[in-house]
Design an enzyme around this catalytic site. Structure first.
Site, PDB file in Angstrom:
ATOM      1  N   ASP A   6       0.875  -1.172   0.000  1.00  0.00           N
ATOM      2  CA  ASP A   6       0.000   0.000   0.000  1.00  0.00           C
ATOM      3  C   ASP A   6       0.907   1.213   0.000  1.00  0.00           C
ATOM      4  OD1 ASP A   6      -1.649   2.121   0.514  1.00  0.00           O
ATOM      5  OD2 ASP A   6      -2.357   1.406   2.473  1.00  0.00           O
ATOM      6  N   LYS A  13       2.773  11.308  -3.300  1.00  0.00           N
ATOM      7  CA  LYS A  13       1.734  10.654  -4.112  1.00  0.00           C
ATOM      8  C   LYS A  13       0.854  11.670  -4.837  1.00  0.00           C
ATOM      9  CE  LYS A  13      -1.698   6.949  -3.553  1.00  0.00           C
ATOM     10  NZ  LYS A  13      -2.252   6.052  -2.535  1.00  0.00           N
ATOM     11  N   GLU A  22      -7.229   0.547  -4.636  1.00  0.00           N
ATOM     12  CA  GLU A  22      -7.292   0.466  -3.170  1.00  0.00           C
ATOM     13  C   GLU A  22      -8.666   0.043  -2.639  1.00  0.00           C
ATOM     14  OE1 GLU A  22      -5.633   4.292  -2.397  1.00  0.00           O
ATOM     15  OE2 GLU A  22      -3.634   3.585  -2.932  1.00  0.00           O
ATOM     16  N   ASP A  62     -13.298   5.341   0.808  1.00  0.00           N
ATOM     17  CA  ASP A  62     -11.868   5.361   1.108  1.00  0.00           C
ATOM     18  C   ASP A  62     -11.339   6.795   1.051  1.00  0.00           C
ATOM     19  OD1 ASP A  62      -9.123   5.089   1.222  1.00  0.00           O
ATOM     20  OD2 ASP A  62      -8.972   3.627  -0.404  1.00  0.00           O
TER      21      ASP A  62
END
Lengths: 217, 632
Positions: free
Chosen positions: B12, B76, B180, B202
């Site tokens: 992850d 990210k 994800e 999420d």
């Protein structure tokens, strides 16, 4: 695998089990390139009928996906992984087309050798006049700012669309036996759906914005 | 258990934190860091030191305030982005952004500038990935080269490619890029047998996804997904930072611009946000100069009002996803919360409202994605034949048409892999190349969509205009990444496709970066090894000194003097050398020279022990056993 491109293999070349789908043996997990003669119905192992049981369709796709998804071939050589990806794309495309009543009808017309949307662009004779009237009625309904009137408009257009789709459904299965003119008319019916969709969009989009704008102002 | 060399790890790679896991017979598990008190979480923070070294994780994060320009976090958010995309971020980030010099007009790739060197986001992400790779290798005691890496479901092609590039730069064969929320569903539903329709909400540090899935007989089918790759807990922090900045300006007439204070405010805001999840109020005190202290009490209600527009955007996306899946809230059996930002009570409240049910919170929202990635790794490894993920593409794919419109080839929420074929031709006599601008997005005009890059069909045989027919197949694979191939109809020949990415790296660049990274990794390893050998040397030297002190009288003066000199020599060499191999050789030579003294010391000890207490002999010998193999 020198599987012939022109015919759908009936038995798996490796384990001789009967093939439910022409692209994969559900017994030994052997993949076959899709034969050119196989249509979307063949790919999914379904009868070529316009009326489709959606749960049967999704179950069929699920069963095949279990066998051909590239994640099942992660340990295989690149060519095998590529074939799995390509086959999965075909199966998914078949599902998308067959699930949707309009795309399914268009596809069946294509299978019957009927004209494409580019070849026949017009709509059934009286449709354009009808659409013009409907458009005016929508404008009126919207300027009245009466939500109930707008809702009535919406449901009557939807009924009109359903009626057209009904006509399509009743003719879809016998297309191959019909004349070229009938196939053209089938295409015109398909084209007409877009007009109803546009009308529905017009009904749905504007009044809410206008109504709420009016409330605020 | 997988066979040797066959381990696939699940990673992850988060905005704030990253984790690594794997699956074995007993199921998925996460790997903690090497230190005794390490947990499974590795902060996604990379710190560059003056001597060229790099640290990743907790330690890097701890120094963020002291070294704001050389501590890189939230990388990210920069993946697959250009400078033009990051105007808002650039103003807030304490570190510097730039465009690498060699960028052409066609391409815009953002990079981070540290100590006068440009690093692209995939290079920085690769440093985090390498740390996780090493963590896994330590755990297994052998090398690991294959990985599943997770990305937000709403990541576009450029962001996915950037993630895959990062994996390659870190020396990983990326077996799968996986969404994800989809793997979170996998972690949630693995042990459930009943059919269900679930939503996965999420909200991470920098990205938001909502996915709706159907679980049936071990198959996890994504029905629809929606989201925002630039919306997360970071943005909650920003609302607080903006508040302090504004009030400090109003009260003291001071503009906050220094990187250190920016970084301090960020850390502070993160803490305030966390505190407001448990408490109704939180107090802030910021010393901004002599006798100037900014004091403020923030209530939870106030904070909720501030983040309402952000949370509202996620709720709107939930409604869109339900619409795309053709479902109403009552048809959704459960809502699973994922990502650290779902700890905010206001988020939970709004999610409960839109889905009309209490969200499921039994899974650790910060670990569930990594656990799911570990499960997906076991699926790819062939250990889990009953389970399968069927995902969708988050964005429509199309090409720019003559009038500048977006000509759609594939719709959003279509199951992947999927493909479309389009036929192209030439517009001029003798034209040998055709350029295609490939787009992703839901807008009508090409300029409002995201350009993935220009694909140039080359080596078309010169023919009159409109005669060549080139079939171009656009295939989105199971990773959500686009592959383009072309065939000229007449000749049946495969046409070559040259890709100029709009926001990405070319294959050559990735390969070059990988080589660079390997060089770095070797230096890192050397540095690491050197530290180990130095420690071993120091241990041996101390031991020898203690022996001389206690048992020196057992050997003659000359020998004692030469030993003392050897100790000084080795200590000096250890300080000055940077070659761990040479140092270790010297250490071994030195240890041989001390054996005779050690033997005498041992005999002496035994003699003493015989008369004294026998057990202490064992105690004496244990550090000696431990010392020698420590550097091998």
């Amino acid at each position: 695998m020198s599987c012939t491109e022109s015919t759908v293999p009936v038995k798996c070349l490796k384990c001789q089990a009967e093939l439910a789908s022409p692209i994969v043996c559900t017994g030994c997990r052997t993949l076959y390139p899709p034969p050119q003669s196989a249509d979307y119905f063949d790919l999914l192992g379904l009868q070529r009928n316009y009326v489709i049981d959606e749960s049967q369709l999704t179950a069929a796709v699920r069963a095949i996906s279990r066998k051909i998804h590239p994640d099942r071939f992660a340990d295989q050589p690149p060519e095998m992984r590529k074939l799995a990806t390509r086959l999965s794309a075909e199966v998914n495309q078949a599902m998308t087309v067959l699930k949707d009543p309009v795309q399914r009808a268009a596809y069946m017309l294509e299978l019957a050798g009927g004209p494409s949307a580019a070849e026949v662009r017009d709509v059934p004779g009286d449709l354009l006049a009808e659409v013009m009237v409907l458009r005016e009625q929508i404008d009126e309904a919207q300027s009245s700012q009466d939500a109930q009137v707008v809702e009535q408009m919406r449901s009557s257009i939807q009924a009109r669309r359903a009626q057209a789709l009904e006509q399509i459904a009743s003719r879809a299965d016998q297309l191959a036996a019909h004349s070229d003119e009938d196939k053209k008319e089938f295409r015109r019916l398909l084209n007409s759906l877009k007009y109803f969709d546009n009308l529905l969009e017009q009904v749905a989009a504007d009044p809410l914005a206008r109504a709420s704008g009016a409330d605020n102002g | 258990m997988a066979e040797a060399g066959d381990i696939i790890i699940g990673i992850d790679l988060g905005t704030t934190n990253s984790l690594v896991g794997y699956s074995d017979d007993s199921g998925p598990r996460l790997i903690p860091g090497p230190a005794a008190d390490d947990d499974v979480i590795l902060p996604s923070v990379v710190a560059f030191h003056e001597d060229g070294g790099v640290t990743v994780g907790h330690e890097a994060r701890a120094h963020a305030v002291e070294r704001p320009l050389t501590t890189i976090y939230s990388i990210k958010r920069l993946m697959g982005k250009g400078i033009a995309d990051l105007k808002d971020d650039a103003a807030r980030l304490p570190y510097r952004l730039a465009q690498p010099d060699d960028d052409t007009e066609q391409r815009d790739v953002a990079a981070v500038v540290v100590n006068d060197r440009c690093y692209t986001p995939p290079e920085i992400s690769a440093m985090i990935l390498r740390e996780l790779k090493v963590r896994a290798e330590r755990h297994f005691g052998r090398s690991v080269s294959r990985a599943v890496i997770t990305v937000p479901a709403h990541f576009d092609d450029a962001q996915r490619q950037a993630t895959r590039d990062a994996g390659q730069i870190a020396g990983l064969d990326v077996a799968r890029i996986v969404n994800e929320p989809t793997v979170a569903a996998l972690a949630y539903g693995l042990d459930r047998t009943e059919h269900a329709t679930i939503a996965v909400y999420d909200l991470g540090g920098g990205t938001f996804d909502i996915s709706i899935l159907r679980l049936e007989e071990g198959v996890f089918e994504v029905l629809a997904t929606n989201g925002d790759t630039h919306l997360g807990g970071d943005d909650f922090d920003h609302t607080l930072i903006d508040l302090y900045s504004r009030e400090i300006r109003e009260q003291f007439g001071i503009e906050i611009a220094t990187p250190t204070i920016k970084q301090q405010l960020r850390t502070l805001s993160e803490n305030i946000k966390k505190r407001l999840s448990d408490q109704d109020t939180a107090r802030v005190e910021i010393a901004i100069g002599p006798d100037k202290v900014y004091r403020r009490t923030i209530t939870r209600e106030e904070f909720e009002k501030m983040i309402e527009p952000l949370v509202g955007r996620t709720i709107l996306a939930c409604s869109r996803a339900m619409k795309a899946a053709e479902l109403i809230p009552e048809q959704i059996n459960e809502v699973v919360l994922v990502g650290g930002s779902t700890r905010v009570p206001y988020v939970r409240q709004r999610v409960a409202e839109v889905f009309r049910c209490r969200p499921y919170t039994a899974l650790d929202p910060e670990q569930v994605v990594a656990i799911g990635a570990a499960v997906q790794a076991s699926i790819l490894g062939g250990a889990n034949r009953d389970v399968l993920l069927l995902d969708v593409t988050p964005l429509s794919l199309g090409i720019e048409t003559l009038g500048g419109a977006m000509g759609k080839l594939m719709s959003a929420n279509v199951r992947i892999p999927c493909q479309a074929t389009e036929t192209f031709t030439t517009f001029q006599d003798g034209q040998t190349a055709v350029k295609i601008n490939v787009l992703q997005g839901e807008r009508e005009l090409a300029r409002d969509c995201r350009s993935l890059g220009v694909f140039e069909l080359q080596n078309i045989p010169p023919m009159p205009a409109g005669i060549p027919k080139i079939d171009v197949t656009f295939l989105i694979d199971q990773n959500g990444i686009l592959n383009v191939s072309a065939r000229e109809q007449r000749s049946g020949k495969t046409a070559s496709v040259q890709i100029i990415p709009s926001h990405g790296l070319t294959r050559e660049e990735v390969r070059h970066m990988q080589e660079e990274a390997i060089k770095y990794a070797r230096e890192d390893m050397t540095a690491h090894h050197l530290i180990d050998v130095r420690a071993a040397v120091e241990f041996d030297l101390n031991k020898a000194e203690q022996m001389i002190e206690r048992y020196g009288h057992l050997i003659d003066d000359a020998k004692r003097r030469s030993l003392t000199a050897a100790i000084a020599d080795l200590r000096a060499f250890a300080r000055q050398t940077d070659d761990p191999v040479a140092l270790n050789e010297r250490r071994e030579v030195f240890n041989r020279s001390t054996t005779s003294l050690a033997e005498r010391a041992m005999t002496a000890t035994l003699q003493v022990d015989d008369t004294d207490e026998p057990e202490s002999a064992a105690k004496q010998s244990s550090p000696q056993d431990a010392s020698s193999p420590s550097t091998t």
